[in-house]
Write a protein that holds these residues in place. Structure first.
Motif, PDB file in Angstrom:
ATOM      1  N   GLU A 170       0.657  -1.493  -0.082  1.00 44.01           N
ATOM      2  CA  GLU A 170      -0.634  -0.180   0.236  1.00 44.01           C
ATOM      3  C   GLU A 170       0.675   1.068  -0.097  1.00 44.01           C
ATOM      4  N   VAL A 171       0.763   2.033  -0.852  1.00 43.32           N
ATOM      5  CA  VAL A 171       1.061   3.739  -0.452  1.00 43.32           C
ATOM      6  C   VAL A 171       0.954   3.905  -0.039  1.00 43.32           C
ATOM      7  N   VAL A 172       1.096   5.076   1.071  1.00 42.03           N
ATOM      8  CA  VAL A 172       0.995   5.843   2.085  1.00 42.03           C
ATOM      9  C   VAL A 172       1.953   6.754   1.950  1.00 42.03           C
ATOM     10  N   TYR A 173       2.040   8.275   1.732  1.00 41.43           N
ATOM     11  CA  TYR A 173       2.530   9.001   2.153  1.00 41.43           C
ATOM     12  C   TYR A 173       2.944   9.607   3.325  1.00 41.43           C
ATOM     13  N   ASN A 174       4.109  10.176   3.474  1.00 40.28           N
ATOM     14  CA  ASN A 174       5.242  10.572   5.347  1.00 40.28           C
ATOM     15  C   ASN A 174       3.199  12.003   5.424  1.00 40.28           C
ATOM     16  N   GLY A 175       3.695  12.131   6.634  1.00 42.44           N
ATOM     17  CA  GLY A 175       2.670  12.929   7.157  1.00 42.44           C
ATOM     18  C   GLY A 175       3.391  14.411   7.811  1.00 42.44           C
ATOM     19  N   PHE A 176       2.918  14.974   7.648  1.00 46.09           N
ATOM     20  CA  PHE A 176       3.886  16.285   8.714  1.00 46.09           C
ATOM     21  C   PHE A 176       2.726  17.095   9.715  1.00 46.09           C
ATOM     22  N   ASP A 177       3.296  17.784  10.372  1.00 48.92           N
ATOM     23  CA  ASP A 177       2.501  18.591  11.658  1.00 48.92           C
ATOM     24  C   ASP A 177       2.237  19.992  10.267  1.00 48.92           C
ATOM     25  N   SER A 178       1.995  20.791   9.984  1.00 49.32           N
ATOM     26  CA  SER A 178       1.534  22.095   9.772  1.00 49.32           C
ATOM     27  C   SER A 178       2.082  23.139  10.493  1.00 49.32           C
ATOM     28  N   LYS A 179       1.692  22.759  11.768  1.00 47.48           N
ATOM     29  CA  LYS A 179       1.550  24.240  12.604  1.00 47.48           C
ATOM     30  C   LYS A 179       3.590  24.420  12.920  1.00 47.48           C
ATOM     31  N   ILE A 180       4.000  23.538  12.871  1.00 44.74           N
ATOM     32  CA  ILE A 180       5.107  23.845  12.567  1.00 44.74           C
ATOM     33  C   ILE A 180       6.210  24.670  11.849  1.00 44.74           C
ATOM     34  N   TYR A 181       5.461  24.268  10.894  1.00 45.95           N
ATOM     35  CA  TYR A 181       5.970  24.922   9.690  1.00 45.95           C
ATOM     36  C   TYR A 181       6.087  26.324   9.507  1.00 45.95           C
ATOM     37  N   HIS A 182       5.227  27.223  10.167  1.00 49.41           N
ATOM     38  CA  HIS A 182       4.747  28.906  10.684  1.00 49.41           C
ATOM     39  C   HIS A 182       5.858  29.346  11.905  1.00 49.41           C
ATOM     40  N   SER A 183       6.431  29.883  11.193  1.00 53.13           N
ATOM     41  CA  SER A 183       7.457  30.669  11.260  1.00 53.13           C
ATOM     42  C   SER A 183       7.519  32.655  11.683  1.00 53.13           C
ATOM     43  N   SER A 184       7.341  33.571  12.788  1.00 47.06           N
ATOM     44  CA  SER A 184       6.764  34.876  12.711  1.00 47.06           C
ATOM     45  C   SER A 184       8.084  35.267  12.186  1.00 47.06           C
ATOM     46  N   GLU A 185       7.797  36.820  11.989  1.00 48.05           N
ATOM     47  CA  GLU A 185       8.745  37.572  10.889  1.00 48.05           C
ATOM     48  C   GLU A 185       9.834  37.513  11.173  1.00 48.05           C
ATOM     49  N   SER A 186       9.664  38.350  13.073  1.00 49.86           N
ATOM     50  CA  SER A 186      11.186  38.869  13.977  1.00 49.86           C
ATOM     51  C   SER A 186      11.752  37.314  13.684  1.00 49.86           C
ATOM     52  N   GLU A 187      11.337  36.306  13.552  1.00 48.19           N
ATOM     53  CA  GLU A 187      11.927  34.984  13.639  1.00 48.19           C
ATOM     54  C   GLU A 187      12.859  34.862  13.067  1.00 48.19           C
ATOM     55  N   VAL A 188      11.977  35.023  11.461  1.00 47.83           N
ATOM     56  CA  VAL A 188      12.950  35.275  10.360  1.00 47.83           C
ATOM     57  C   VAL A 188      13.390  36.356  10.119  1.00 47.83           C
ATOM     58  N   SER A 189      13.218  36.936  10.563  1.00 48.32           N
ATOM     59  CA  SER A 189      14.499  38.468  10.092  1.00 48.32           C
ATOM     60  C   SER A 189      15.810  37.972  10.807  1.00 48.32           C
ATOM     61  N   GLN A 190      15.105  37.972  12.321  1.00 53.34           N
ATOM     62  CA  GLN A 190      16.389  38.109  13.404  1.00 53.34           C
ATOM     63  C   GLN A 190      17.438  36.600  12.703  1.00 53.34           C
ATOM     64  N   ILE A 191      17.111  35.353  11.855  1.00 53.59           N
ATOM     65  CA  ILE A 191      18.011  34.054  11.555  1.00 53.59           C
ATOM     66  C   ILE A 191      18.412  34.781  10.246  1.00 53.59           C
ATOM     67  N   ARG A 192      17.804  35.131   9.795  1.00 56.51           N
ATOM     68  CA  ARG A 192      18.903  36.216   8.546  1.00 56.51           C
ATOM     69  C   ARG A 192      19.523  36.521   8.734  1.00 56.51           C
ATOM     70  N   GLN A 193      19.639  37.701   9.216  1.00 55.52           N
ATOM     71  CA  GLN A 193      20.349  38.274   9.931  1.00 55.52           C
ATOM     72  C   GLN A 193      21.860  37.696  10.898  1.00 55.52           C
ATOM     73  N   GLN A 194      21.537  36.656  11.971  1.00 58.24           N
ATOM     74  CA  GLN A 194      22.417  36.007  12.117  1.00 58.24           C
ATOM     75  C   GLN A 194      23.291  35.092  11.272  1.00 58.24           C
ATOM     76  N   LEU A 195      22.817  35.058   9.735  1.00 53.15           N
ATOM     77  CA  LEU A 195      23.281  33.897   9.148  1.00 53.15           C
ATOM     78  C   LEU A 195      24.000  34.870   7.937  1.00 53.15           C
ATOM     79  N   GLY A 196      24.065  36.495   8.058  1.00 55.14           N
ATOM     80  CA  GLY A 196      23.896  37.653   7.376  1.00 55.14           C
ATOM     81  C   GLY A 196      23.357  36.830   5.441  1.00 55.14           C
TER      82      GLY A 196
END
Ligand code: UDP
Length: 379
Positions: A170-196
């Protein structure tokens, strides 16, 4: 239902991360038996999933082993098989998540009369497996497994082509918890800054560093893109591919693009790093069995480009929820990157569409329900 999960790896590759989600609902009445110690054990413990490292002896058989090597490793496996048999008596079902787990689980299932499930996470092609290993996998599955769960139509097709029984697959695809894949704008800008990464158009690659994962193709493509495009390579050489890592560093140096490629090593904050990308590239040069990263990119609302082969074709529809390019063709890949760079509005709409459809299609609760129904039939 009490389940004994078996996995040969101590390191968290795609198959192990998938198992983590499958085992969660059974955490009060399951055990994950590992054939190696490593950070996967920690991950299971952090998620309150009972885990035991059943051996720390290295199992010598490799994906490309010959018959003689295969047989001699069977003798080496005897104490492990005995241990698994003893543990299996306390469980209703054995769930083998990798090939070596299948072989051990098959014998334990035979002697303890517990049904065996094999979760197939590989495309059993001769490109990746020796004829012997392929035969051992298919014979063990056909002879001992009551159910084979293939992670894509592509994995199922290769299994059937190698002689596997389609009627128990039987084919069953991998499952994912979509809630994990939501980051806030401030988290994103912080990590972008950290990584240059500020002001850059960031293309992310999330995979262990291995030749067939094709990081070199992305680097080749990057050299054909405007200066503002930067690549982050997330992942490490999990299975001893250190030569390839050196090759990648040499390639970057030869192309004089050291400032535009960042090697981040293995990271456990993939959702945040994906959110920091403008595009996620999946560049396997051989057909990918499933491609978790492709779905994760979609759930992160990021544009995604994948090599047009294997399970990726089941996930991506070109121009609808992502982009496809011919495997190994760095010019085509560069063209997709440039399109995403120049037409941000239209390509962002494609990414938004992908997020909506992927969160339905790969919802972990639905996928776990599908698996639970299949397992119920066996007990
Ligand atoms: N991954 C991770 N950290 C890294 C690189 C990758 O957690 O540094 C995860 C990635 O998010 C994905 C998995 O490893 O969930 C890889 O799965 P995939 O199906 O893409 O490839 P596989 O490892 O099964 O060949």
């Amino acid at each position: 239902m009490k389940i004994l999960f078996l996995d040969q790896s101590g390191k968290p590759g795609g198959a192990e991360l998938c198992l983590l989600d499958i085992a969660k609902p059974y955490r009060d009445h399951c055990l994950v038996g590992l054939f190696a110690d490593g950070s996967f054990r920690n991950l299971l413990e952090e998620n309150q999933i009972p885990v035991e490292v059943l051996t720390t002896d290295q199992i010598q058989v490799r994906k490309e082993s010959s018959l003689v090597q295969g047989l001699s490793s069977l003798a080496q496996l005897a104490p492990l098989i005995a241990k698994v048999m003893q543990i299996a008596l306390n469980y209703d079902l054995i769930y083998a998540n990798t090939q070596k787990a299948l072989v051990v689980g098959a014998l334990a299932s035979f002697f303890t009369h517990r049904p065996l499930v094999y979760h197939l996470h590989d495309i059993l092609s001769l490109e990746h497996f020796s004829q012997t290993n392929r035969r051992i996998a298919v014979t063990s599955a056909n002879r001992f497994a009551s159910l084979i769960i293939a992670n894509s139509e592509a994995s199922k097709a290769a299994f059937v082509e190698a002689g596997g029984h389609p009627e128990i697959t039987e084919v069953v695809y991998n499952g994912f918890d979509s809630k994990i894949y939501h980051s806030s704008e401030s988290e994103v800008s912080q990590i972008r800054q950290q990584l240059g990464l500020n002001g850059q158009f960031v293309v992310g690659h999330f995979s262990r560093l291995a030749p067939w994962k094709g990081q070199h193709i992305l680097i080749e493509a990057l050299a054909q893109c405007p200066e503002e495009v930067t690549v982050i390579l997330v992942g490490d050489a999990l299975f001893g591919e250190q030569d390839y890592v050196q090759r990648l560093h040499d390639q970057v140096k030869t192309l004089a693009i050291e400032t535009r490629v960042k090697f981040l090593g293995f990271r456990s904050d993939v959702p945040l790093l994906m959110a920091a990308c403008d595009l996620v590239a999946h560049t396997s040069t051989s057909p990918e069995p499933f491609g978790r990263v492709i779905v994760e990119a979609m759930l992160s609302g990021r544009r995604v480009v994948a090599a047009n082969a294997g399970g990726a074709i089941e996930l991506v529809e070109h121009g609808v929820n992502g982009f496809l390019f011919t495997p190994g063709n760095s010019q085509e890949l560069a063209q997709v990157i440039i399109t995403c760079l120049n037409d941000r509005e239209k390509t962002a709409a494609i990414a938004n569409n992908a997020r909506a459809t992927a969160s339905q299609r790969f919802d972990v609760a639905n996928i776990n329900q599908q698996i639970a129904q299949l397992l119920m039939r066996l007990c």
